[in-house]
Scaffold this active site. Structure first.
Site, PDB file in Angstrom:
ATOM      1  N   ASP A   1       0.884  -1.164   0.000  1.00 39.07           N
ATOM      2  CA  ASP A   1       0.000   0.000   0.000  1.00 39.07           C
ATOM      3  C   ASP A   1       0.922   1.214   0.000  1.00 39.07           C
ATOM      4  O   ASP A   1       1.483   1.572   1.030  1.00 39.07           O
ATOM      5  CB  ASP A   1      -0.882  -0.020   1.254  1.00 39.07           C
ATOM      6  CG  ASP A   1      -1.763   1.216   1.354  1.00 39.07           C
ATOM      7  OD1 ASP A   1      -2.101   1.806   0.302  1.00 39.07           O
ATOM      8  OD2 ASP A   1      -2.118   1.599   2.482  1.00 39.07           O
TER       9      ASP A   1
ATOM     10  N   GLU B   1      -1.584  -1.448  -4.452  1.00 37.51           N
ATOM     11  CA  GLU B   1      -2.823  -0.673  -4.473  1.00 37.51           C
ATOM     12  C   GLU B   1      -2.646   0.542  -5.374  1.00 37.51           C
ATOM     13  O   GLU B   1      -1.645   1.247  -5.299  1.00 37.51           O
ATOM     14  CB  GLU B   1      -3.191  -0.228  -3.058  1.00 37.51           C
ATOM     15  CG  GLU B   1      -4.514   0.521  -3.003  1.00 37.51           C
ATOM     16  CD  GLU B   1      -5.005   0.772  -1.591  1.00 37.51           C
ATOM     17  OE1 GLU B   1      -5.529   1.867  -1.358  1.00 37.51           O
ATOM     18  OE2 GLU B   1      -4.865  -0.123  -0.735  1.00 37.51           O
TER      19      GLU B   1
ATOM     20  N   ASP C   1      -1.826   0.628   8.477  1.00 38.46           N
ATOM     21  CA  ASP C   1      -1.032   0.733   7.253  1.00 38.46           C
ATOM     22  C   ASP C   1      -0.449  -0.623   6.872  1.00 38.46           C
ATOM     23  O   ASP C   1      -0.381  -0.978   5.702  1.00 38.46           O
ATOM     24  CB  ASP C   1       0.092   1.767   7.421  1.00 38.46           C
ATOM     25  CG  ASP C   1      -0.447   3.191   7.427  1.00 38.46           C
ATOM     26  OD1 ASP C   1      -1.143   3.546   6.459  1.00 38.46           O
ATOM     27  OD2 ASP C   1      -0.198   3.930   8.388  1.00 38.46           O
TER      28      ASP C   1
END
Length: 198
Positions: free
Chosen positions: A15, A75, A148
């Site tokens: 991410d 992502e 996260d």
């Protein structure tokens, strides 16, 4: 008697971010999945955007060299109103992708909505709901810089789910599943005894 060799695959999920980059690694063994690692790379201490990009590149290469993933799932930046934020996120994603390409690792990109849909069955799920589902699925309780890290892990798990397919009984026909829930519904006989261990 012939021994069945189960295919193994390691997936690195990222991410991307310019303040914090979350990552997660899972190993597929046949139809099972286990957690290898999850964590974050922090960049708040760096003032210069180019230094942040350098850290993203170096840390992504280090993860690849350490764990030897077969593929990277990443992502895609979400579409927001702030163009500067979009640009910075796009650069962070591009640098992580360049790091994977420098090591000949294949890359697949997923939208945030697709990832949430695959993990929870709801494209509008909160980060907390995604994290809770991952904890349940992969049986872990650690909470390091939690959301996260689990966002990175969610991308890896989403990529794994895209490969789940099974025979429908008709010769040669295959059915693909978009997530764990639909797979479980159609395959209760295959899943009932399945335990995913850490």
């Amino acid at each position: 008697m012939q021994q069945i060799i189960q295919k193994e695959r390691i997936i690195l999920g990222i991410d991307p971010g310019t303040a914090v980059m979350g990552y997660g690694l899972v190993k597929e063994i046949g139809s099972k999945m286990e957690l290898i690692s999850l964590g974050v790379i922090k960049m708040e201490s760096l003032d210069d955007h180019m230094l942040k990009l350098q850290r993203i590149f170096e840390k992504t290469v280090a993860l690849i060299d350490n764990y030897h993933p077969d593929c990277l799932a990443i992502e895609a930046p979400f579409y927001g109103k702030n163009i500067q934020v979009m640009l910075k996120l796009g650069r962070a994603q591009g640098v992580a992708m360049a790091a994977a390409l420098s090591r000949n690792v294949t890359i697949t990109e997923y939208s945030p909505r697709k990832i949430k849909q695959a993990i929870t069955g709801n494209g509008n799920a909160t980060k907390e709901q995604v994290a809770a589902m991952l904890q349940n699925l992969l049986k872990f309780s650690e909470t390091p810089e939690f959301l996260d890290a689990t966002d990175g892990l969610a991308v890896a798990v989403c990529h794994s789910f895209q490969k789940i397919s099974t025979s429908t009984g008709k010769a040669g026909s295959k059915k693909s599943y978009s997530g764990w829930e639909t797979f479980v519904k159609d395959n209760t006989n295959r899943v009932s005894g399945l335990k995913i261990k850490k």
